[in-house]
Design a protein around this motif. Structure first.
Motif, PDB file in Angstrom:
ATOM      1  N   VAL A 159     -12.725 -62.478 106.832  1.00 56.63           N
ATOM      2  CA  VAL A 159     -13.057 -62.017 105.481  1.00 56.63           C
ATOM      3  C   VAL A 159     -14.339 -61.207 105.607  1.00 56.63           C
ATOM      4  N   LYS A 160     -14.237 -59.891 105.405  1.00 62.57           N
ATOM      5  CA  LYS A 160     -15.368 -59.006 105.672  1.00 62.57           C
ATOM      6  C   LYS A 160     -15.561 -57.997 104.541  1.00 62.57           C
ATOM      7  N   PRO A 161     -16.787 -57.532 104.333  1.00 65.52           N
ATOM      8  CA  PRO A 161     -17.025 -56.487 103.329  1.00 65.52           C
ATOM      9  C   PRO A 161     -16.433 -55.162 103.799  1.00 65.52           C
ATOM     10  N   ILE A 162     -15.979 -54.365 102.866  1.00 63.52           N
ATOM     11  CA  ILE A 162     -15.429 -53.052 103.194  1.00 63.52           C
ATOM     12  C   ILE A 162     -16.505 -52.197 103.856  1.00 63.52           C
ATOM     13  N   SER A 163     -16.127 -51.538 104.937  1.00 67.42           N
ATOM     14  CA  SER A 163     -17.048 -50.645 105.647  1.00 67.42           C
ATOM     15  C   SER A 163     -16.381 -49.286 105.810  1.00 67.42           C
ATOM     16  N   ALA A 164     -16.982 -48.420 106.587  1.00 64.15           N
ATOM     17  CA  ALA A 164     -16.435 -47.082 106.771  1.00 64.15           C
ATOM     18  C   ALA A 164     -14.973 -47.159 107.237  1.00 64.15           C
ATOM     19  N   PHE A 165     -14.131 -46.368 106.604  1.00 68.83           N
ATOM     20  CA  PHE A 165     -12.698 -46.352 106.908  1.00 68.83           C
ATOM     21  C   PHE A 165     -12.339 -44.957 107.410  1.00 68.83           C
ATOM     22  N   TYR A 166     -11.719 -44.908 108.583  1.00 69.05           N
ATOM     23  CA  TYR A 166     -11.372 -43.616 109.189  1.00 69.05           C
ATOM     24  C   TYR A 166      -9.861 -43.409 109.142  1.00 69.05           C
ATOM     25  N   GLU A 167      -9.459 -42.364 108.455  1.00 70.18           N
ATOM     26  CA  GLU A 167      -8.041 -42.065 108.304  1.00 70.18           C
ATOM     27  C   GLU A 167      -7.424 -41.754 109.668  1.00 70.18           C
ATOM     28  N   ALA A 168      -6.302 -42.391 109.967  1.00 65.48           N
ATOM     29  CA  ALA A 168      -5.637 -42.185 111.248  1.00 65.48           C
ATOM     30  C   ALA A 168      -5.014 -40.800 111.335  1.00 65.48           C
ATOM     31  N   GLU A 169      -4.654 -40.409 112.528  1.00 65.54           N
ATOM     32  CA  GLU A 169      -4.023 -39.126 112.782  1.00 65.54           C
ATOM     33  C   GLU A 169      -2.792 -38.949 111.896  1.00 65.54           C
ATOM     34  N   ALA A 170      -2.506 -37.703 111.557  1.00 61.94           N
ATOM     35  CA  ALA A 170      -1.460 -37.382 110.585  1.00 61.94           C
ATOM     36  C   ALA A 170      -0.104 -37.988 110.929  1.00 61.94           C
ATOM     37  N   TYR A 171       0.228 -38.035 112.205  1.00 62.09           N
ATOM     38  CA  TYR A 171       1.565 -38.512 112.562  1.00 62.09           C
ATOM     39  C   TYR A 171       1.756 -40.007 112.314  1.00 62.09           C
ATOM     40  N   HIS A 172       0.659 -40.740 112.093  1.00 56.81           N
ATOM     41  CA  HIS A 172       0.767 -42.166 111.792  1.00 56.81           C
ATOM     42  C   HIS A 172       1.079 -42.423 110.315  1.00 56.81           C
ATOM     43  N   GLN A 173       0.803 -41.461 109.457  1.00 57.06           N
ATOM     44  CA  GLN A 173       0.987 -41.664 108.020  1.00 57.06           C
ATOM     45  C   GLN A 173       2.485 -41.693 107.662  1.00 57.06           C
ATOM     46  N   ASP A 174       2.872 -42.676 106.837  1.00 54.42           N
ATOM     47  CA  ASP A 174       4.280 -42.844 106.425  1.00 54.42           C
ATOM     48  C   ASP A 174       5.196 -42.904 107.647  1.00 54.42           C
ATOM     49  N   TYR A 175       4.732 -43.559 108.686  1.00 53.36           N
ATOM     50  CA  TYR A 175       5.468 -43.541 109.948  1.00 53.36           C
ATOM     51  C   TYR A 175       6.849 -44.181 109.837  1.00 53.36           C
ATOM     52  N   VAL A 176       6.937 -45.316 109.185  1.00 47.91           N
ATOM     53  CA  VAL A 176       8.228 -46.000 109.061  1.00 47.91           C
ATOM     54  C   VAL A 176       9.209 -45.152 108.266  1.00 47.91           C
ATOM     55  N   LYS A 177       8.732 -44.565 107.182  1.00 49.33           N
ATOM     56  CA  LYS A 177       9.571 -43.711 106.344  1.00 49.33           C
ATOM     57  C   LYS A 177      10.059 -42.483 107.110  1.00 49.33           C
ATOM     58  N   ASN A 178       9.190 -41.906 107.910  1.00 52.60           N
ATOM     59  CA  ASN A 178       9.528 -40.666 108.614  1.00 52.60           C
ATOM     60  C   ASN A 178      10.246 -40.883 109.947  1.00 52.60           C
ATOM     61  N   ASN A 179      10.217 -42.126 110.444  1.00 49.46           N
ATOM     62  CA  ASN A 179      10.824 -42.402 111.745  1.00 49.46           C
ATOM     63  C   ASN A 179      11.685 -43.665 111.700  1.00 49.46           C
ATOM     64  N   PRO A 180      12.688 -43.694 110.827  1.00 47.43           N
ATOM     65  CA  PRO A 180      13.479 -44.916 110.632  1.00 47.43           C
ATOM     66  C   PRO A 180      14.269 -45.365 111.858  1.00 47.43           C
ATOM     67  N   ASN A 181      14.540 -44.463 112.780  1.00 44.96           N
ATOM     68  CA  ASN A 181      15.340 -44.808 113.954  1.00 44.96           C
ATOM     69  C   ASN A 181      14.515 -45.051 115.214  1.00 44.96           C
ATOM     70  N   GLN A 182      13.180 -44.987 115.078  1.00 48.34           N
ATOM     71  CA  GLN A 182      12.314 -45.239 116.227  1.00 48.34           C
ATOM     72  C   GLN A 182      12.459 -46.718 116.634  1.00 48.34           C
ATOM     73  N   GLY A 183      12.416 -46.993 117.925  1.00 50.27           N
ATOM     74  CA  GLY A 183      12.676 -48.335 118.432  1.00 50.27           C
ATOM     75  C   GLY A 183      11.809 -49.427 117.839  1.00 50.27           C
TER      76      GLY A 183
END
Length: 205
Positions: A159-183
């Motif tokens: 349980v920690k206070p919110i700190s700096a959050f770094y957005e991941a690389e674009a290809y990680h965003q909506d990964y499940v939606k965009n890659n439904p057949n990935q292993g």
């Protein structure tokens, strides 16, 4: 020529490795934000984007000290960061308490530095709070789950206070939606999501 080719490759590689940036956690008017880490952010993002009242879940890195970390760096488990999601939501439609319920319903919070097949500190379970009220909600939920003996082993969620959050690389965003057949998606993300749907008592989209 080989030296020049290698230098060109190195420059491209270094460029690709520096595509993360700090995400502003200032919520939009009438919106709020919550941050959670519960293993692979592909899975966590997919879970929260299915919750009614959530506008968007952004995959990223937080909890460590290195600025603008890359996926590769976080994967070494040497940065202190964990794979996490920033959840932007409408508090008139879904409460922070309900998001905490979703957080615990979508994972096994009793496995230190591990979630399913993913092992390492970057996959640890963390519930972040923005104020003392949110901290109490998280701690009360942990106490309730412990008393009810929902899990066979002790909950190890940080349980920690919110700190700096770094957005991941674009290809990680909506990964499940965009890659439904990935292993990994078919073998881990989707089964985990389906289990969550059966367990979570809140409203889904």
């Amino acid at each position: 020529m080989k030296v020049l080719s290698y230098l060109a490759f190195l420059l491209v590689f270094m460029s690709c490795q520096s595509q993360t940036k700090e995400l502003s956690l200032n919520a939009k008017p009438s919106k709020a934000i919550a941050v959670f880490a519960s293993g692979c952010f592909w899975c966590t993002e997919h879970v929260f984007e299915a919750v009614y009242g959530v506008d968007e879940a952004v995959s990223g890195y937080t909890g460590g000290t290195i600025k603008n970390p890359t996926y590769h760096q976080v994967g070494t488990n040497q940065t202190g960061h964990a794979e996490a999601v920033a959840v932007f939501y409408d508090p008139k439609k879904v409460s922070f308490t309900q998001l905490v319920d979703a957080f615990f319903a979508s994972q096994d919070p009793t496995t230190p530095n591990q979630q399913g097949p993913d092992v390492g500190s970057s996959y640890r379970s963390i519930a972040f709070y923005g104020n003392l009220g949110e901290k109490k909600i998280i701690e009360d939920k942990i106490k309730a789950l412990t008393l009810a003996k929902v899990f066979n082993n002790p909950i190890v969620t940080e349980v920690k206070p919110i700190s700096a959050f770094y957005e991941a690389e674009a290809y990680h965003q909506d990964y499940v939606k965009n890659n439904p057949n990935q292993g990994y998606v078919k073998g881990v993300s989707i089964p985990r999501f389906n289990k969550f749907v059966k367990t979570y008592k809140g409203k889904l989209k």
